[in-house]
Structure formats: C-alpha cells, structure tokens
Design a protein around this motif. Structure first.
Motif, mmCIF file in Angstrom:
data_model
loop_
_atom_site.group_PDB
_atom_site.id
_atom_site.type_symbol
_atom_site.label_atom_id
_atom_site.label_comp_id
_atom_site.label_asym_id
_atom_site.label_seq_id
_atom_site.Cartn_x
_atom_site.Cartn_y
_atom_site.Cartn_z
ATOM 1 N N VAL A 15 0.961 -1.177 -0.229
ATOM 2 C CA VAL A 15 0.203 0.065 0.110
ATOM 3 C C VAL A 15 0.764 1.166 0.194
ATOM 4 O O VAL A 15 1.621 1.402 0.923
ATOM 5 N N GLU A 16 0.648 2.110 -1.195
ATOM 6 C CA GLU A 16 1.549 3.338 -0.923
ATOM 7 C C GLU A 16 0.683 4.354 -0.370
ATOM 8 O O GLU A 16 1.582 5.276 0.301
ATOM 9 N N GLU A 17 -0.591 4.165 -0.194
ATOM 10 C CA GLU A 17 -1.169 5.533 0.205
ATOM 11 C C GLU A 17 -2.695 5.117 0.739
ATOM 12 O O GLU A 17 -3.401 4.396 -0.146
ATOM 13 N N PHE A 18 -3.282 5.687 1.785
ATOM 14 C CA PHE A 18 -4.776 5.807 2.025
ATOM 15 C C PHE A 18 -5.236 7.077 1.854
ATOM 16 O O PHE A 18 -4.429 8.022 2.184
ATOM 17 N N VAL A 19 -6.219 7.371 1.177
ATOM 18 C CA VAL A 19 -6.422 8.895 0.986
ATOM 19 C C VAL A 19 -8.029 8.826 1.426
ATOM 20 O O VAL A 19 -8.829 7.816 1.170
ATOM 21 N N GLU A 20 -8.379 10.098 1.593
ATOM 22 C CA GLU A 20 -9.568 10.399 2.218
ATOM 23 C C GLU A 20 -10.698 10.414 1.334
ATOM 24 O O GLU A 20 -10.579 10.308 0.214
ATOM 25 N N LYS A 21 -12.010 10.548 1.963
ATOM 26 C CA LYS A 21 -13.178 10.516 0.812
ATOM 27 C C LYS A 21 -13.051 11.724 0.019
ATOM 28 O O LYS A 21 -12.889 12.920 0.557
ATOM 29 N N PRO A 22 -13.052 11.459 -1.242
ATOM 30 C CA PRO A 22 -12.841 12.636 -2.299
ATOM 31 C C PRO A 22 -14.388 13.074 -2.894
ATOM 32 O O PRO A 22 -15.440 12.657 -2.575
ATOM 33 N N THR A 23 -13.710 13.961 -3.691
ATOM 34 C CA THR A 23 -14.949 14.744 -4.469
ATOM 35 C C THR A 23 -15.337 13.967 -5.519
ATOM 36 O O THR A 23 -14.590 12.833 -5.805
ATOM 37 N N THR A 24 -16.483 13.908 -6.264
ATOM 38 C CA THR A 24 -16.949 13.091 -7.387
ATOM 39 C C THR A 24 -15.711 13.060 -8.506
ATOM 40 O O THR A 24 -15.267 11.928 -9.009
ATOM 41 N N GLU A 25 -15.333 14.317 -8.969
ATOM 42 C CA GLU A 25 -14.408 14.276 -9.780
ATOM 43 C C GLU A 25 -12.913 13.509 -9.647
ATOM 44 O O GLU A 25 -12.387 12.787 -10.421
ATOM 45 N N VAL A 26 -12.531 13.766 -8.383
ATOM 46 C CA VAL A 26 -11.420 13.053 -7.648
ATOM 47 C C VAL A 26 -11.675 11.680 -7.751
ATOM 48 O O VAL A 26 -10.666 10.780 -7.907
ATOM 49 N N ALA A 27 -12.759 11.208 -7.447
ATOM 50 C CA ALA A 27 -13.097 9.641 -7.286
ATOM 51 C C ALA A 27 -12.910 9.010 -8.464
ATOM 52 O O ALA A 27 -12.676 7.788 -8.709
ATOM 53 N N ALA A 28 -13.611 9.807 -9.596
ATOM 54 C CA ALA A 28 -13.567 9.222 -10.859
ATOM 55 C C ALA A 28 -11.872 9.052 -11.527
ATOM 56 O O ALA A 28 -11.656 8.127 -12.135
ATOM 57 N N GLY A 29 -11.141 10.007 -11.072
ATOM 58 C CA GLY A 29 -9.744 9.644 -11.264
ATOM 59 C C GLY A 29 -9.254 8.470 -10.669
ATOM 60 O O GLY A 29 -8.212 7.704 -11.122
ATOM 61 N N TYR A 30 -9.695 8.269 -9.415
ATOM 62 C CA TYR A 30 -9.151 7.258 -8.580
ATOM 63 C C TYR A 30 -9.431 5.820 -9.164
ATOM 64 O O TYR A 30 -8.580 4.812 -9.259
ATOM 65 N N VAL A 31 -10.546 5.743 -9.509
ATOM 66 C CA VAL A 31 -11.238 4.523 -10.148
ATOM 67 C C VAL A 31 -10.412 4.300 -11.308
ATOM 68 O O VAL A 31 -10.190 3.218 -11.675
ATOM 69 N N GLU A 32 -10.083 5.438 -12.258
ATOM 70 C CA GLU A 32 -9.517 4.992 -13.653
ATOM 71 C C GLU A 32 -8.030 4.767 -13.399
ATOM 72 O O GLU A 32 -7.541 3.732 -14.023
ATOM 73 N N ALA A 33 -7.302 5.229 -12.182
ATOM 74 C CA ALA A 33 -6.073 4.646 -11.969
ATOM 75 C C ALA A 33 -6.185 3.372 -11.248
ATOM 76 O O ALA A 33 -4.873 3.011 -10.857
ATOM 77 N N GLY A 34 -7.076 2.763 -10.764
ATOM 78 C CA GLY A 34 -6.813 1.447 -10.300
ATOM 79 C C GLY A 34 -7.066 1.525 -8.636
ATOM 80 O O GLY A 34 -6.551 0.338 -8.007
ATOM 81 N N TYR A 35 -7.462 2.582 -8.132
ATOM 82 C CA TYR A 35 -7.389 2.673 -6.609
ATOM 83 C C TYR A 35 -8.535 1.869 -6.158
ATOM 84 O O TYR A 35 -9.494 1.535 -6.901
ATOM 85 N N ARG A 36 -8.459 1.584 -4.740
ATOM 86 C CA ARG A 36 -9.670 0.528 -4.457
ATOM 87 C C ARG A 36 -10.297 1.199 -3.113
ATOM 88 O O ARG A 36 -9.802 1.959 -2.547
ATOM 89 N N TRP A 37 -11.328 0.747 -3.011
ATOM 90 C CA TRP A 37 -12.350 1.396 -1.790
ATOM 91 C C TRP A 37 -11.541 0.833 -0.549
ATOM 92 O O TRP A 37 -11.293 -0.407 -0.364
ATOM 93 N N ASN A 38 -11.666 1.346 0.503
ATOM 94 C CA ASN A 38 -11.275 1.139 1.705
ATOM 95 C C ASN A 38 -12.442 0.588 2.570
ATOM 96 O O ASN A 38 -13.150 1.652 2.885
ATOM 97 N N ALA A 39 -12.558 -0.589 2.833
ATOM 98 C CA ALA A 39 -13.859 -1.076 3.516
ATOM 99 C C ALA A 39 -13.430 -1.562 5.091
ATOM 100 O O ALA A 39 -14.457 -1.926 5.562
ATOM 101 N N GLY A 40 -12.345 -1.115 5.511
ATOM 102 C CA GLY A 40 -12.014 -1.298 6.786
ATOM 103 C C GLY A 40 -11.867 -2.798 7.377
ATOM 104 O O GLY A 40 -12.361 -3.329 8.325
ATOM 105 N N MET A 41 -11.400 -3.559 6.306
ATOM 106 C CA MET A 41 -11.300 -4.966 6.429
ATOM 107 C C MET A 41 -9.399 -4.932 6.640
ATOM 108 O O MET A 41 -8.602 -4.641 5.915
ATOM 109 N N PHE A 42 -8.899 -5.587 7.748
ATOM 110 C CA PHE A 42 -7.862 -5.877 8.315
ATOM 111 C C PHE A 42 -7.479 -7.437 8.560
ATOM 112 O O PHE A 42 -8.221 -7.921 9.727
ATOM 113 N N VAL A 43 -6.468 -7.770 8.336
ATOM 114 C CA VAL A 43 -5.881 -9.121 8.522
ATOM 115 C C VAL A 43 -4.456 -8.745 9.110
ATOM 116 O O VAL A 43 -3.747 -8.396 8.412
#
Length: 359
Positions: free
Chosen positions: A177-205
């Motif tokens: 993991v390179e970075e956790f990022v906070e809840k984005p705006t719609t425009e920023v979120a679209a860029g995240y999805v296109e760049a292959g980012y993943r949702w943080n669902a709070g699952m930890f092992v």
C-alpha cells in the motif's frame, strides 16, 4: 457451503457497533442495523458475517459490541460463549475495539492471525471473499498489516481509497500500500477509479502482536493500556474511558502505510455497507416498488422505490417514483432514494429535542 478447511490459528474479530442513523426508524440505538435482517435472507447482518467467516475461522470468533447489545448478540449467536462477546463500556471507535480484541488474542493464542470485519456489511460472493481472506492471511503470517481493498463499481464519494504499489515478493496476489486517501470529490473519485485505486472497507488481517506494536510506535500508552486490560480484565471500567477515540485507519494503517508496512489484497466480490435506504433498495431483488417485510401489507399503483411495512399496517403508494416509506408503528418516514442520506439529520434533530425514545 464452502468446503474449505479452517485456517490455522485464524480468528474472526467482528466489531459490532454504530446505530445506522441513515436507516432510521428501522435501525435504532436499541436495535442497530447489524442486529437486523435487512436482506430478507432470514439471517441478520451479524449472523451473515459470522456465517461468511466460519469456513476460515471455525469456532474462533470474537465479537466486540456495546454493553447494551451484548445479550442480543449472544442470543443471535448461540454458538459463541460468554468470553467470545466483549462488551465495550462506551463507544471509543474502531482502534480501541479491534485493539482490545488483539490484546486478548495475543494472550489467548500466541500464533493467532486475526481478521477484522464489520458486522453490518453485505458480501454475497462467499467463495471470492474467502479467497481474498486466505491471501491476506498468508501475508499477515509474514508480518504485514493487510487490508482487503474493494474493486470500485463507481466513483463513490462516501468511501476512502487505497493506492496500491508493487507486489509483495513471493505473494503475487498481494501488493504494497502506497497511500490511504480520504473521501474524495466526485471528480477526484473518478480519477481514482480510472487509476486502479480501491475502496477502503475497513477490513484488516494481521497478527495481534504486529498490530499492537504498530500502535505502540505512534501511541505507546494506548497500546500498553490495551495490553494491560487484556491481562487484567477487571480494569476495563477504569481504563476504557481514557482510551483515545480514533479509527484504526488513522491510528495505525495510515502511518504504517507511510512506512511501507501495509499490504492490500484485491477484493473481487460484491460489497455493500448498507449505508442508507438507497443502498438497501439496490440490494433487494426485483424492480418497481420493492418491499422489505410482509409484501401483503403493501398496495401500489404506478410506484417505484422501497417500502418497509414494519408497523403491521397496510401501506398504499400511488404514482410516486423512487419513494421510500418506512412504517415502524411509532414512527413514519417518507423520503426519496435521492435524499436517503439526509435521514441522519432527522435523527440528530430528534436527539436535540430530547426524543430519545425514538432513536
């Protein structure tokens, strides 16, 4: 049912908290959403979470919940013993809840690997979920703090995101993991999805000792307090109110990621945190006007949306699109799917007015 054998020393840790205010008046402080059957499956969200983890964990399960809900949790999960349901004296956010479970497991099972999964999420593809957990477990055995990042279905603004980097050597399914990022705006979120980012669902092992040692690097007193309570459970009442109120993401995951010690496994399965009535409507089968509850209590003409006739009365809807009607007998909610997020404002107003019996 999965034919997988349980993973050695794997423990399911289930934080069961939160009132689900966006699902009021179905979800209340006395009966929060994790104790409810919100999918029509005949199992509550909590029971479904335990069912999903049982093939990996077997009987090894710890539920951390509020004191007010401990008896209800034990009633819904008769397979658990009294020592398997930990009652928090007050809500202190996820780091305290998961950290206390980690401290208990560190003493109970020195070889433990814990997987922390919220009690109120819906995951329909159990086999894909199990595959992701197994990959995370293998990385956790090597000392990583591992999260499962959900593959986004749209540029959501209600979730944080995870930016993955290079693969972990020897573990092809796991990436740093390179970075956790906070809840984005719609425009920023679209860029995240296109760049292959993943949702943080709070699952930890993670291994319990690894988690607590990471916490100790940023807050040694917090980690020491959790370990002290695990060693002397009768000190819980005294120590708990003084613990920091902080999420595990901020307390451990973000600083550990910056230090290159967090890994992510791709979660290629459907996932929903049932955050509001629009999300709930999407989960239910069918089209037009969907009903959660007794369908014979609902009559409709040219209507769509969601009706929950929990008050036992007949509900009739005519000529309304994307409507939400929730009747619980002592409260009636009428809104739209588009405005479903705003239900929490009604709960806040009721609280301010002193109507605690309704929330």
């Amino acid at each position: 049912m999965s034919s997988r054998a349980p993973l050695d020393h794997f423990w399911a840790v289930i934080p069961a908290g939160g009132a689900g205010t966006r699902l009021w008046p179905v979800s209340r402080s006395s009966a929060p959403k994790f104790l409810l059957d919100l999918t029509g499956s005949g199992r509550t969200l909590l029971q479904a979470t335990v069912d999903r983890l049982a093939p990996m964990a077997g009987p090894r399960c710890l539920v951390v919940t509020g004191r007010a809900h401990r008896e209800a949790v034990l009633a819904q999960l008769p397979e658990l013993g009294p020592d398997d349901v930990v009652a928090e004296p007050s809500a202190r956010d996820s780091m305290a809840a998961i950290g206390l479970a980690a401290a208990m497991l560190e003493r109970r099972d020195p070889e433990a690997v814990l997987g922390s999964f919220a009690a109120d999420h819906v995951i329909p593809e159990s086999e894909q979920f199990a595959s992701a957990v197994q990959a995370a477990y293998r990385a956790a055995q090597q000392g990583w703090l591992v999260t499962i990042g959900i593959e986004p279905t749209h540029p959501a603004t209600g979730f944080g995101y995870i930016r993955a980097g290079d693969p972990v050597p020897g573990l092809s399914e796991v990436r740093c993991v390179e970075e956790f990022v906070e809840k984005p705006t719609t425009e920023v979120a679209a860029g995240y999805v296109e760049a292959g980012y993943r949702w943080n669902a709070g699952m930890f092992v993670v291994r319990p000792g690894v988690l607590l040692d990471l916490l100790a690097e940023t807050d040694p007193e917090f980690a020491a307090s959790l370990r002290a309570v695990a060693a002397a459970p009768d000190t819980l009442e005294e120590v708990w109110p003084h613990l920091p109120k902080i999420a595990i993401d901020h307390a451990v995951a973000e600083p550990a990621a910056a230090a290159g010690r967090v890994a992510v496994v791709a979660g290629r399965f459907g996932w929903d945190d049932v955050g509001d009535f629009a999300s709930l409507a999407d989960l239910l089968a069918g089209s037009g006007l969907k009903v959660l509850g007794e369908p014979t209590l609902v009559r409709s003409i040219d209507a769509s949306g969601l009706v929950i006739p929990a008050g036992g009365r007949t509900v009739a809807v005519i000529g309304l699109e994307d409507v939400v009607v929730v009747d619980t007998g002592d409260a009636l909610l009428v809104t739209t799917l588009d405005r479903a997020q705003e239900v929490k404002k009604i709960v806040a107003a009721l609280s301010e007015d002193g109507h605690d019996e309704l929330i």
